[in-house]
Design a protein around this motif. Structure first.
Motif, PDB file in Angstrom:
ATOM      1  N   VAL A 109      -1.895  38.095 -35.997  1.00 46.25           N
ATOM      2  CA  VAL A 109      -1.136  36.849 -36.176  1.00 46.25           C
ATOM      3  C   VAL A 109      -0.066  36.721 -35.090  1.00 46.25           C
ATOM      4  O   VAL A 109       0.139  35.641 -34.528  1.00 46.25           O
ATOM      5  CB  VAL A 109      -0.504  36.806 -37.576  1.00 46.25           C
ATOM      6  N   ALA A 110       0.621  37.833 -34.782  1.00 47.33           N
ATOM      7  CA  ALA A 110       1.655  37.792 -33.753  1.00 47.33           C
ATOM      8  C   ALA A 110       1.072  37.404 -32.396  1.00 47.33           C
ATOM      9  O   ALA A 110       1.640  36.584 -31.672  1.00 47.33           O
ATOM     10  CB  ALA A 110       2.347  39.153 -33.651  1.00 47.33           C
ATOM     11  N   PHE A 144       0.524  33.674 -32.243  1.00 49.15           N
ATOM     12  CA  PHE A 144       1.737  32.894 -31.955  1.00 49.15           C
ATOM     13  C   PHE A 144       2.166  33.053 -30.501  1.00 49.15           C
ATOM     14  O   PHE A 144       2.682  32.109 -29.888  1.00 49.15           O
ATOM     15  CB  PHE A 144       2.872  33.321 -32.890  1.00 49.15           C
ATOM     16  N   SER A 170       2.460  29.945 -27.902  1.00 51.18           N
ATOM     17  CA  SER A 170       3.651  29.666 -27.080  1.00 51.18           C
ATOM     18  C   SER A 170       3.286  29.556 -25.603  1.00 51.18           C
ATOM     19  O   SER A 170       3.814  28.703 -24.888  1.00 51.18           O
ATOM     20  CB  SER A 170       4.694  30.767 -27.272  1.00 51.18           C
ATOM     21  N   ILE A 208       2.687  26.192 -38.222  1.00 52.79           N
ATOM     22  CA  ILE A 208       2.478  27.610 -38.523  1.00 52.79           C
ATOM     23  C   ILE A 208       1.147  27.812 -39.251  1.00 52.79           C
ATOM     24  O   ILE A 208       0.388  28.739 -38.970  1.00 52.79           O
ATOM     25  CB  ILE A 208       3.653  28.150 -39.368  1.00 52.79           C
ATOM     26  N   CYS A 246      -5.912  30.130 -29.613  1.00 53.87           N
ATOM     27  CA  CYS A 246      -4.525  29.750 -29.892  1.00 53.87           C
ATOM     28  C   CYS A 246      -3.830  29.188 -28.653  1.00 53.87           C
ATOM     29  O   CYS A 246      -2.964  28.322 -28.757  1.00 53.87           O
ATOM     30  CB  CYS A 246      -3.747  30.952 -30.425  1.00 53.87           C
ATOM     31  N   ALA A 288       9.248  26.953 -33.990  1.00 54.54           N
ATOM     32  CA  ALA A 288       8.244  27.975 -34.284  1.00 54.54           C
ATOM     33  C   ALA A 288       8.607  29.308 -33.630  1.00 54.54           C
ATOM     34  O   ALA A 288       8.408  30.377 -34.212  1.00 54.54           O
ATOM     35  CB  ALA A 288       6.868  27.513 -33.814  1.00 54.54           C
ATOM     36  N   ASP A 289       9.164  29.252 -32.417  1.00 49.76           N
ATOM     37  CA  ASP A 289       9.571  30.475 -31.727  1.00 49.76           C
ATOM     38  C   ASP A 289      10.660  31.210 -32.498  1.00 49.76           C
ATOM     39  O   ASP A 289      10.663  32.444 -32.574  1.00 49.76           O
ATOM     40  CB  ASP A 289      10.070  30.141 -30.317  1.00 49.76           C
ATOM     41  N   TRP A 327      11.126  31.031 -35.753  1.00 50.96           N
ATOM     42  CA  TRP A 327      10.525  31.543 -36.988  1.00 50.96           C
ATOM     43  C   TRP A 327       9.758  32.828 -36.736  1.00 50.96           C
ATOM     44  O   TRP A 327       9.720  33.728 -37.590  1.00 50.96           O
ATOM     45  CB  TRP A 327       9.583  30.471 -37.559  1.00 50.96           C
ATOM     46  N   THR A 328       9.137  32.943 -35.580  1.00 51.11           N
ATOM     47  CA  THR A 328       8.278  34.098 -35.303  1.00 51.11           C
ATOM     48  C   THR A 328       9.007  35.277 -34.687  1.00 51.11           C
ATOM     49  O   THR A 328       8.395  36.315 -34.461  1.00 51.11           O
ATOM     50  CB  THR A 328       7.129  33.690 -34.352  1.00 51.11           C
ATOM     51  N   LEU A 373       8.563  38.520 -36.490  1.00 53.40           N
ATOM     52  CA  LEU A 373       7.151  38.892 -36.432  1.00 53.40           C
ATOM     53  C   LEU A 373       6.835  39.604 -35.117  1.00 53.40           C
ATOM     54  O   LEU A 373       6.084  40.589 -35.088  1.00 53.40           O
ATOM     55  CB  LEU A 373       6.284  37.646 -36.582  1.00 53.40           C
ATOM     56  N   LEU A 374       7.432  39.125 -34.035  1.00 54.36           N
ATOM     57  CA  LEU A 374       7.190  39.749 -32.728  1.00 54.36           C
ATOM     58  C   LEU A 374       7.848  41.126 -32.642  1.00 54.36           C
ATOM     59  O   LEU A 374       7.316  42.029 -31.990  1.00 54.36           O
ATOM     60  CB  LEU A 374       7.709  38.841 -31.609  1.00 54.36           C
TER      61      LEU A 374
END
Length: 432
Positions: A69-70, A73, A77, A236, A265, A286-287, A289-290, A293-294
């Motif tokens: 998932v990471a 994203f 980006s 997302i 993606c 979105a950046d 929010w993630t 996650l990163l």
């Protein structure tokens, strides 16, 4: 419970590691990777204390979904860098450099490893050398993107770097499919044209079409909502959806239609940013929010690195040759191709250094290459050794190159003094 506890420890470990390493001006991504190594199966995981670290690589394999998932994203980006307004200025340069430097790297690594094979045929076979040459083309978009974001890099080098990293991995997938097909043909004595030509072309075409369709649909659905929160949730959700769909394997007679989550993606982000007028604001949200996650992605990547590869002298020896040849291929391939298309002097000089990081895509190729009869384990060990070196050193080199090129501006004296006063106040409060 144990999974949540391990993830929380991984997140805290990555964040806390940035504090001592910031004194050495190291990028945060390096701190995350070191934190991962420390809590991985090779270090704290050996204690087998629940929540303190990851006790086995099987446990990490169960968290692979987070990494997938990471990466989705990250690719989404990077797709934002393919805005038509920007591509009119740098599109041709990025395309030429992306292709030429990837091909040059593969050829140089192939040559170096084939010479190594002639000298020590009992250590490295021809199929393994050809496969490793193709894997060498791939870079690490995640590490590069994190460095660019952390230091807010802007300039001619950064404008070219992200599209090239994206194209580099697309070219790398083609080179790997062809080279791995040739390697299997040498090992088995039979040529599989479908595996060498048809399947990789289907994968690229299918990934681009799926990503484009998802990007168009996302743009249409975004117009149904007026709340920024709902638009962000929709975006997302689409990244999750495209990552899931990219895992499909569709048989087409003797051929097979697979998908690359990176390409899918990336195309999703590219189409979305060019069609949706609100895309820039949505992608920025979105950046944010993630971001956690990163952090998890890099900490888990560090935990997956196997320090045991240093115990195998043959892997280390071939790994050193691989690293040197790949570094030369990236540097000179980027330098000469950038000079060919008339890039700025700083781009010509420093672009190749920013392309050194290597991780996720190469490890994905490594999983496929592990099925090569007799050579799979050797290839895996060499790639793991190279990734360990590149992931720890590559982000630092990327930061240095971007700084030398003027894309990372040093903080003003006032900002540095203000930060020192805040740190002093925090330390004083802690002593009380």
């Amino acid at each position: 419970m144990r999974i949540l506890l391990s993830l929380s420890v991984a997140l805290f470990a990555g964040l806390l590691m940035t504090r001592p390493l910031s004194r050495f001006h190291l990028p945060d991504v390096t701190a995350y990777l070191i934190a991962g190594v420390l809590i991985g199966p090779c270090c704290l995981g050996l204690l087998h204390i629940p929540g303190v670290g990851f006790a086995s690589y099987e446990e990490l394999e169960g968290l692979k979904l987070i990494s997938n998932v990471a990466l989705g994203f990250i690719a989404f980006s990077i797709g934002n860098e393919f805005r038509l307004s920007q591509l009119r200025e740098t599109g041709k340069q990025a395309l030429v450099i992306g292709i030429l430097q990837a091909v040059a790297t593969t050829l140089l690594v192939d040559l170096a490893l084939l010479v190594f094979h002639l000298l020590l045929p009992e250590v490295l076979t021809v199929p393994a050398a050809i496969t490793l040459g193709a894997i060498a083309a791939a870079t690490a978009p995640a590490a590069t993107l994190m460095v660019v974001r952390q230091y807010k890099a802007k300039g001619k080098l950064t404008d070219l770097l992200l599209p090239i990293v994206a194209l580099d991995d697309a070219v790398g997938l083609v080179l790997f499919a062809v080279s791995f097909g040739i390697a299997k043909a040498i090992s088995s004595g039979s040529v599989d044209v479908i595996g060498i030509v048809v399947n990789p072309l289907l994968e690229i075409a299918g990934s681009l079409l799926l990503g484009a369709a998802a990007g168009w649909l996302l743009t249409r659905l975004e117009t149904m909502f007026h709340s920024n929160t709902n638009r962000l949730a929709m975006t997302i959700g689409f990244v999750f959806l495209t990552v899931a769909l990219s895992m499909l394997q569709i048989p087409l007679g003797r051929a097979q239609l697979g998908f690359s989550s990176l390409l899918v993606c990336m195309m999703l982000g590219s189409v979305f940013c060019n069609l949706c007028p609100l895309s820039e604001e949505i992608m920025k949200n979105a950046d944010r929010w993630t971001a956690p996650l990163l952090v998890l992605f890099f900490v888990l990547s560090g935990a997956e690195l196997e320090l045991g590869v240093f115990a195998r002298a043959s892997s280390v020896l071939v790994g050193v040759v691989y690293i040197l040849a790949r570094s030369l291929g990236k540097y000179y391939g980027a330098r000469e191709s950038a000079r060919l298309v008339g890039c700025d002097h700083n781009v010509v000089k420093y672009l190749g250094i920013t392309l050194l990081p290597q991780a996720g895509v190469a490890l994905g190729m490594c999983v496929t290459a592990s099925s090569l009869p007799g050579d799979g384990k050797m290839i895996r060990n060499i790639v793991l050794f190279a990734v360990l070196v590149y992931e720890l050193v590559g982000p630092l080199m990327t930061k240095w190159a971007l700084t030398q090129a003027g894309d990372i501006q040093p903080k003003s004296e006032e900002v540095l003094r203000r930060r020192e006063r805040k740190l002093a106040a925090v330390e004083a409060a802690g002593k009380k």
